[in-house]
Design a protein around this motif. Structure first.
Motif, mmCIF file in Angstrom:
data_model
loop_
_atom_site.group_PDB
_atom_site.id
_atom_site.type_symbol
_atom_site.label_atom_id
_atom_site.label_comp_id
_atom_site.label_asym_id
_atom_site.label_seq_id
_atom_site.Cartn_x
_atom_site.Cartn_y
_atom_site.Cartn_z
ATOM 1 N N GLU A 1 -7.821 -6.568 15.963
ATOM 2 C CA GLU A 1 -6.899 -6.808 17.072
ATOM 3 C C GLU A 1 -7.245 -6.054 18.350
ATOM 4 O OE1 GLU A 1 -4.429 -8.787 17.779
ATOM 5 O OE2 GLU A 1 -4.512 -9.865 15.883
ATOM 6 N N ALA A 2 -8.409 -5.450 18.431
ATOM 7 C CA ALA A 2 -8.759 -4.670 19.627
ATOM 8 C C ALA A 2 -8.733 -5.523 20.889
ATOM 9 C CB ALA A 2 -10.134 -4.028 19.447
ATOM 10 N N ASP A 3 -9.102 -6.794 20.769
ATOM 11 C CA ASP A 3 -9.170 -7.665 21.953
ATOM 12 C C ASP A 3 -8.229 -8.864 21.868
ATOM 13 O OD1 ASP A 3 -11.272 -6.136 23.133
ATOM 14 O OD2 ASP A 3 -12.666 -7.076 21.728
ATOM 15 N N ARG A 4 -7.442 -8.950 20.812
ATOM 16 C CA ARG A 4 -6.632 -10.157 20.632
ATOM 17 C C ARG A 4 -5.215 -10.002 21.153
ATOM 18 N NH1 ARG A 4 -8.635 -11.881 14.538
ATOM 19 N NH2 ARG A 4 -10.872 -11.608 14.938
ATOM 20 N N GLY A 5 -4.738 -8.797 21.320
ATOM 21 C CA GLY A 5 -3.526 -8.599 22.084
ATOM 22 C C GLY A 5 -2.205 -8.569 21.354
ATOM 23 N N LEU A 6 -2.167 -8.531 20.014
ATOM 24 C CA LEU A 6 -0.880 -8.460 19.330
ATOM 25 C C LEU A 6 -0.172 -7.144 19.631
ATOM 26 C CD1 LEU A 6 1.217 -9.582 17.302
ATOM 27 C CD2 LEU A 6 -0.120 -8.501 15.479
ATOM 28 N N TYR A 7 -0.942 -6.054 19.686
ATOM 29 C CA TYR A 7 -0.353 -4.737 19.932
ATOM 30 C C TYR A 7 -0.387 -4.450 21.435
ATOM 31 C CZ TYR A 7 -1.248 -4.278 14.930
ATOM 32 O OH TYR A 7 -1.287 -4.481 13.576
ATOM 33 N N ALA A 8 0.786 -4.546 22.074
ATOM 34 C CA ALA A 8 0.835 -4.314 23.517
ATOM 35 C C ALA A 8 0.497 -2.873 23.868
ATOM 36 C CB ALA A 8 2.221 -4.676 24.052
ATOM 37 N N ASP A 9 0.813 -1.928 22.960
ATOM 38 C CA ASP A 9 0.476 -0.516 23.174
ATOM 39 C C ASP A 9 -0.669 -0.124 22.237
ATOM 40 O OD1 ASP A 9 1.995 -0.868 20.938
ATOM 41 O OD2 ASP A 9 3.443 0.720 21.365
ATOM 42 N N TRP A 10 -1.756 -0.896 22.311
ATOM 43 C CA TRP A 10 -2.874 -0.746 21.368
ATOM 44 C C TRP A 10 -3.457 0.667 21.361
ATOM 45 C CZ3 TRP A 10 -8.216 0.167 21.899
ATOM 46 C CH2 TRP A 10 -8.984 -0.072 20.754
ATOM 47 N N GLU A 11 -3.661 1.261 22.514
ATOM 48 C CA GLU A 11 -4.274 2.592 22.544
ATOM 49 C C GLU A 11 -3.403 3.625 21.841
ATOM 50 O OE1 GLU A 11 -5.482 3.739 26.432
ATOM 51 O OE2 GLU A 11 -7.060 2.224 26.555
ATOM 52 N N LYS A 12 -2.090 3.562 22.049
ATOM 53 C CA LYS A 12 -1.202 4.497 21.354
ATOM 54 C C LYS A 12 -1.233 4.231 19.852
ATOM 55 C CE LYS A 12 3.580 6.086 21.051
ATOM 56 N NZ LYS A 12 3.657 5.824 19.594
ATOM 57 N N CYS A 13 -1.291 2.972 19.465
ATOM 58 C CA CYS A 13 -1.375 2.650 18.047
ATOM 59 C C CYS A 13 -2.615 3.260 17.404
ATOM 60 C CB CYS A 13 -1.380 1.136 17.847
ATOM 61 S SG CYS A 13 0.199 0.336 18.154
ATOM 62 N N THR A 14 -3.725 3.233 18.123
ATOM 63 C CA THR A 14 -4.954 3.809 17.561
ATOM 64 C C THR A 14 -4.809 5.317 17.368
ATOM 65 O OG1 THR A 14 -5.997 4.103 19.749
ATOM 66 C CG2 THR A 14 -6.393 2.017 18.597
ATOM 67 N N LEU A 15 -4.135 6.001 18.292
ATOM 68 C CA LEU A 15 -3.905 7.437 18.134
ATOM 69 C C LEU A 15 -3.051 7.713 16.908
ATOM 70 C CD1 LEU A 15 -3.121 8.409 21.849
ATOM 71 C CD2 LEU A 15 -5.238 8.879 20.608
ATOM 72 N N ASP A 16 -2.004 6.908 16.723
ATOM 73 C CA ASP A 16 -1.122 7.097 15.570
ATOM 74 C C ASP A 16 -1.863 6.863 14.262
ATOM 75 O OD1 ASP A 16 0.994 7.664 17.256
ATOM 76 O OD2 ASP A 16 1.817 5.631 17.201
ATOM 77 N N VAL A 17 -2.688 5.830 14.225
ATOM 78 C CA VAL A 17 -3.409 5.500 12.999
ATOM 79 C C VAL A 17 -4.378 6.618 12.616
ATOM 80 C CG1 VAL A 17 -5.226 3.997 12.066
ATOM 81 C CG2 VAL A 17 -3.199 3.005 13.118
ATOM 82 N N VAL A 18 -5.167 7.090 13.571
ATOM 83 C CA VAL A 18 -6.132 8.142 13.268
ATOM 84 C C VAL A 18 -5.412 9.423 12.860
ATOM 85 C CG1 VAL A 18 -7.945 9.605 14.238
ATOM 86 C CG2 VAL A 18 -7.938 7.158 14.713
ATOM 87 N N GLY A 19 -4.337 9.757 13.561
ATOM 88 C CA GLY A 19 -3.579 10.944 13.199
ATOM 89 C C GLY A 19 -3.010 10.857 11.793
ATOM 90 N N HIS A 20 -2.528 9.676 11.420
ATOM 91 C CA HIS A 20 -2.008 9.482 10.068
ATOM 92 C C HIS A 20 -3.122 9.606 9.028
ATOM 93 C CE1 HIS A 20 0.172 7.702 6.678
ATOM 94 N NE2 HIS A 20 -0.953 7.049 6.459
ATOM 95 N N LEU A 21 -4.269 8.954 9.279
ATOM 96 C CA LEU A 21 -5.361 9.007 8.307
ATOM 97 C C LEU A 21 -5.900 10.415 8.145
ATOM 98 C CD1 LEU A 21 -7.329 5.717 9.108
ATOM 99 C CD2 LEU A 21 -5.772 6.175 7.197
ATOM 100 N N ARG A 22 -5.909 11.207 9.224
ATOM 101 C CA ARG A 22 -6.313 12.612 9.108
ATOM 102 C C ARG A 22 -5.384 13.373 8.164
ATOM 103 N NH1 ARG A 22 -11.101 15.207 10.025
ATOM 104 N NH2 ARG A 22 -12.137 14.330 11.839
ATOM 105 N N LEU A 23 -4.092 13.132 8.298
ATOM 106 C CA LEU A 23 -3.136 13.763 7.386
ATOM 107 C C LEU A 23 -3.370 13.295 5.951
ATOM 108 C CD1 LEU A 23 0.348 13.779 9.154
ATOM 109 C CD2 LEU A 23 -1.092 15.729 8.601
#
Length: 298
Positions: free
Chosen positions: A153-175
């Motif tokens: 979904e990096a270029d398809r646009g479902l996530y309007a706040d895509w960059e914030k979503c990526t921060l949340d995902v990486v932070g979660h996976l680190r935990l």
């Protein structure tokens, strides 16, 4: 996949020396604090701190970890993560299984006005209600949201706040890595994301950790437009590492109207499919013979 030494290095690199009373000049070439500065401020010997960052010192005391957390300005999530990394050689958590109890599935189906998912520590979707499938435009069971966000979904646009979503995902996976360092499926997922996404590689190198408990999530749905939803995470109280995520809309908002419209569109599609399946007289109660069936005897 993650270790105490690497976490300490990334945390000290982000501290502004001036914020802890250390004057600097243009000749300083170190980002953040030096090792000896961290040691001095936390009250441990320079040699011991160097060994910590080199992975040669084991089992630091609670007092040392608390002092380092104070100097490195760790928040509560990072503080807990630091302690967890320090305990890893002695206490390695068993990787939880992925079976969703039938009672939990029934609870999920009771949520009818909001998309709801059951997700594990790897961000694998183990179950979802009807509205979740309509939101994502596909069956959600088997979906991995980290893979979906970074690789699909990096270029398809479902996530309007895509960059914030990526921060949340990486932070979660680190935990998750800190909790379950022996999980081979988690290691494989992280390797796949690192191979497929340059942004994931950059964020992963920062070693940021984030606990996802609640917050705004905005979707740009192709059928109903912008949906500004509130995500609430509920950890299941069974030691499974699973969470129930519910994406609700505030009453009286366009998002509430959008979810209602999405549910209606889904019902229309389902009803249309039912009518198609019942067409041509087969099972429809139509007594007339079809072209390929014999006439009823008179």
């Amino acid at each position: 996949m993650d270790d105490l030494a690497g976490f300490l290095r990334t945390r000290r690199s982000r501290i502004d020396p001036a914020a802890v009373g250390i004057s600097t000049d243009s000749r300083r070439r170190v980002a953040g604090l030096r090792r000896e500065e961290v040691a001095h401020l936390s009250g441990v010997s320079v040699d011991y701190y160097v060994r910590l960052e080199q992975g040669r010192a084991t089992q630091p005391s609670e007092q040392v970890l608390d002092a380092l957390a104070r100097v490195l300005d760790l928040d509560e999530t990072e503080h807990e993560h630091l302690h967890r990394l320090a305990r890893q050689p002695r206490h390695r958590a068993k990787v939880p299984g992925g079976r969703v109890r039938p009672e939990v599935r029934r609870t999920l189906d009771l949520v009818v006005d909001a998309p709801a998912l059951i997700m594990d520590h790897r961000l694998d979707v183990l179950a979802g209600n009807r509205l979740a499938g309509l939101l994502y435009g596909r069956p959600v069971q088997g979906l991995n949201t980290a893979r979906h966000i970074f690789l699909e979904e990096a270029d398809r646009g479902l996530y309007a706040d895509w960059e914030k979503c990526t921060l949340d995902v990486v932070g979660h996976l680190r935990l998750a890595v800190g909790k379950y360092p022996d999980d081979p499926r988690l290691a494989s997922l992280i390797g796949e994301l690192a191979m497929g996404s340059e942004r994931f590689r950059r964020l992963w190198a920062r070693a940021d950790v984030r606990a996802r408990t609640h917050g705004r999530k905005t979707y740009r749905h192709p059928l109903v437009g912008l949906l500004e939803l509130h995500q609430e995470n509920f950890a299941l109280p069974d030691g499974s590492g699973m969470e129930m995520l519910v994406l609700s809309a505030a009453p009286g908002t366009p998002a509430e109207d959008g979810l209602r419209l999405l549910a209606g569109l889904g019902a229309d599609v389902a009803n249309g499919a039912d009518r198609t399946n019942l067409g041509d007289g087969a099972g429809s109660g139509d007594p007339r013979p079809t072209r390929n069936s014999p006439a009823r005897p008179q």
